[in-house]
Design a protein around this motif. Structure first.
Motif, PDB file in Angstrom:
ATOM      1  N   GLY A 130       0.822  -1.209   0.000  1.00 21.23           N
ATOM      2  CA  GLY A 130       0.000   0.000   0.000  1.00 21.23           C
ATOM      3  C   GLY A 130       0.851   1.251   0.000  1.00 21.23           C
ATOM      4  O   GLY A 130       0.688   2.140  -0.844  1.00 21.23           O
ATOM      5  N   PHE A 131       1.811   1.351   0.941  1.00 21.68           N
ATOM      6  CA  PHE A 131       2.596   2.581   0.967  1.00 21.68           C
ATOM      7  C   PHE A 131       3.724   2.595  -0.052  1.00 21.68           C
ATOM      8  O   PHE A 131       4.116   3.657  -0.530  1.00 21.68           O
ATOM      9  N   ILE A 132       4.216   1.446  -0.444  1.00 19.31           N
ATOM     10  CA  ILE A 132       5.223   1.404  -1.512  1.00 19.31           C
ATOM     11  C   ILE A 132       4.607   1.936  -2.800  1.00 19.31           C
ATOM     12  O   ILE A 132       5.207   2.749  -3.512  1.00 19.31           O
ATOM     13  N   ASP A 133       3.382   1.505  -3.103  1.00 18.84           N
ATOM     14  CA  ASP A 133       2.703   1.971  -4.313  1.00 18.84           C
ATOM     15  C   ASP A 133       2.385   3.467  -4.235  1.00 18.84           C
ATOM     16  O   ASP A 133       2.435   4.172  -5.249  1.00 18.84           O
ATOM     17  N   ASP A 134       2.082   3.967  -3.034  1.00 20.06           N
ATOM     18  CA  ASP A 134       1.845   5.406  -2.872  1.00 20.06           C
ATOM     19  C   ASP A 134       3.098   6.201  -3.216  1.00 20.06           C
ATOM     20  O   ASP A 134       3.034   7.216  -3.916  1.00 20.06           O
ATOM     21  N   ILE A 135       4.242   5.751  -2.723  1.00 22.39           N
ATOM     22  CA  ILE A 135       5.497   6.454  -3.014  1.00 22.39           C
ATOM     23  C   ILE A 135       5.861   6.301  -4.483  1.00 22.39           C
ATOM     24  O   ILE A 135       6.304   7.265  -5.124  1.00 22.39           O
ATOM     25  N   ALA A 136       5.662   5.113  -5.043  1.00 22.90           N
ATOM     26  CA  ALA A 136       5.951   4.888  -6.463  1.00 22.90           C
ATOM     27  C   ALA A 136       5.123   5.830  -7.337  1.00 22.90           C
ATOM     28  O   ALA A 136       5.613   6.332  -8.352  1.00 22.90           O
ATOM     29  N   ALA A 137       3.885   6.100  -6.937  1.00 27.21           N
ATOM     30  CA  ALA A 137       3.022   7.014  -7.697  1.00 27.21           C
ATOM     31  C   ALA A 137       3.566   8.443  -7.663  1.00 27.21           C
ATOM     32  O   ALA A 137       3.387   9.199  -8.619  1.00 27.21           O
ATOM     33  N   VAL A 138       4.233   8.811  -6.584  1.00 27.85           N
ATOM     34  CA  VAL A 138       4.854  10.135  -6.502  1.00 27.85           C
ATOM     35  C   VAL A 138       6.098  10.183  -7.391  1.00 27.85           C
ATOM     36  O   VAL A 138       6.338  11.165  -8.100  1.00 27.85           O
ATOM     37  N   LEU A 139       6.873   9.100  -7.369  1.00 31.73           N
ATOM     38  CA  LEU A 139       8.131   9.076  -8.119  1.00 31.73           C
ATOM     39  C   LEU A 139       7.924   8.913  -9.621  1.00 31.73           C
ATOM     40  O   LEU A 139       8.715   9.423 -10.414  1.00 31.73           O
ATOM     41  N   ALA A 140       6.895   8.175 -10.010  1.00 35.11           N
ATOM     42  CA  ALA A 140       6.626   7.920 -11.433  1.00 35.11           C
ATOM     43  C   ALA A 140       5.117   8.004 -11.675  1.00 35.11           C
ATOM     44  O   ALA A 140       4.459   6.982 -11.870  1.00 35.11           O
ATOM     45  N   PRO A 141       4.572   9.219 -11.650  1.00 39.99           N
ATOM     46  CA  PRO A 141       3.108   9.358 -11.717  1.00 39.99           C
ATOM     47  C   PRO A 141       2.467   8.778 -12.980  1.00 39.99           C
ATOM     48  O   PRO A 141       1.315   8.359 -12.935  1.00 39.99           O
ATOM     49  N   ARG A 142       3.199   8.707 -14.062  1.00 44.12           N
ATOM     50  CA  ARG A 142       2.626   8.171 -15.311  1.00 44.12           C
ATOM     51  C   ARG A 142       2.681   6.652 -15.390  1.00 44.12           C
ATOM     52  O   ARG A 142       1.937   6.045 -16.154  1.00 44.12           O
ATOM     53  N   ASP A 143       3.585   6.058 -14.612  1.00 48.70           N
ATOM     54  CA  ASP A 143       3.719   4.596 -14.615  1.00 48.70           C
ATOM     55  C   ASP A 143       4.242   4.127 -13.261  1.00 48.70           C
ATOM     56  O   ASP A 143       5.396   3.704 -13.135  1.00 48.70           O
ATOM     57  N   PRO A 144       3.395   4.219 -12.207  1.00 46.78           N
ATOM     58  CA  PRO A 144       3.867   3.861 -10.869  1.00 46.78           C
ATOM     59  C   PRO A 144       4.345   2.419 -10.762  1.00 46.78           C
ATOM     60  O   PRO A 144       5.249   2.122  -9.986  1.00 46.78           O
ATOM     61  N   GLN A 145       3.776   1.525 -11.568  1.00 45.85           N
ATOM     62  CA  GLN A 145       4.188   0.123 -11.517  1.00 45.85           C
ATOM     63  C   GLN A 145       5.675  -0.019 -11.843  1.00 45.85           C
ATOM     64  O   GLN A 145       6.356  -0.860 -11.275  1.00 45.85           O
ATOM     65  N   SER A 146       6.178   0.851 -12.728  1.00 45.82           N
ATOM     66  CA  SER A 146       7.590   0.779 -13.102  1.00 45.82           C
ATOM     67  C   SER A 146       8.502   1.141 -11.937  1.00 45.82           C
ATOM     68  O   SER A 146       9.657   0.732 -11.896  1.00 45.82           O
ATOM     69  N   ALA A 147       7.994   1.920 -10.979  1.00 43.11           N
ATOM     70  CA  ALA A 147       8.813   2.351  -9.843  1.00 43.11           C
ATOM     71  C   ALA A 147       8.648   1.440  -8.628  1.00 43.11           C
ATOM     72  O   ALA A 147       9.373   1.603  -7.647  1.00 43.11           O
TER      73      ALA A 147
END
Length: 192
Positions: A130-147
């Motif tokens: 949950g929180f890893i995906d939240d941070i990934a969305a901040v780091l790579a908003p267009r493709d959070p899965q990649s982060a």
């Protein structure tokens, strides 16, 4: 004898999970017996089973609660790349190192969580992602899965750094480990 209402039972359960969460992070899951956990909450051993089926049930509940709280802190802190940097610096701080009972459940309990029953491991996995995906969305908003994989690696580095810094008796060396960990995580996340 008067029966307590549902709100009282919920408040009591919350008190148990909060005090037990701090105790687990300070003394470990295996190092915390039900009698001690209930004494911390100001309750008797017998009251435990009115709220939890077993210690494993309590552990699963605490893992979920602790990670939910961590996610709330992360989502309020890591709203942009500067917030992610602030989060890394706060996580890898001497204050966090010196106060495990108030800090991250992963840094305090990861080795024990790995030996817990599947329900506790699932609560951990769900909370962590949950929180890893939240941070990934901040780091790579267009493709959070990649982060996601990069953020999982950065988090593993943060947890390991915190654990190592807590194990060292040399305070100066421990501080150096934390500072180098900050630099390593920020470099990995391309934030420097």
């Amino acid at each position: 004898m008067a029966r307590y209402g549902k709100e009282h039972k919920q408040a009591t359960r919350q008190r148990i999970t909060e005090t037990a969460g701090r105790r687990f992070k300070r003394d470990g899951i295996d190092g915390s017996g039900i009698a001690t956990l209930m004494a911390d909450a100001g309750l008797t051993n017998g009251a435990f089973y009115a709220h939890f089926e077993s210690k494993d049930d309590l552990v699963t509940t605490i893992i979920a609660d602790q990670l939910r709280g961590q996610r709330e802190w992360i989502s309020s802190t890591a709203t942009d790349r500067a917030g992610v940097e602030r989060l890394v610096r706060e996580y890898l701080s001497p204050t966090h190192r010196d106060n495990p009972e108030e800090g991250c459940p992963s840094a305090a309990l990861l080795d024990e969580i790995g030996r817990c029953p599947d329900a506790a491991k699932q609560a951990y996995t769900d909370g962590l992602l949950g929180f890893i995906d939240d941070i990934a969305a901040v780091l790579a908003p267009r493709d959070p899965q990649s982060a996601q994989a990069k953020m999982l690696s950065a988090y593993a580095l943060m947890v390991g750094t915190m654990q190592l810094s807590r194990a060292l008796t040399d305070r100066q060396l421990s501080d150096q480990v934390l500072e180098q960990g900050i630099q390593n995580v920020l470099t990995l996340l391309d934030i420097t």
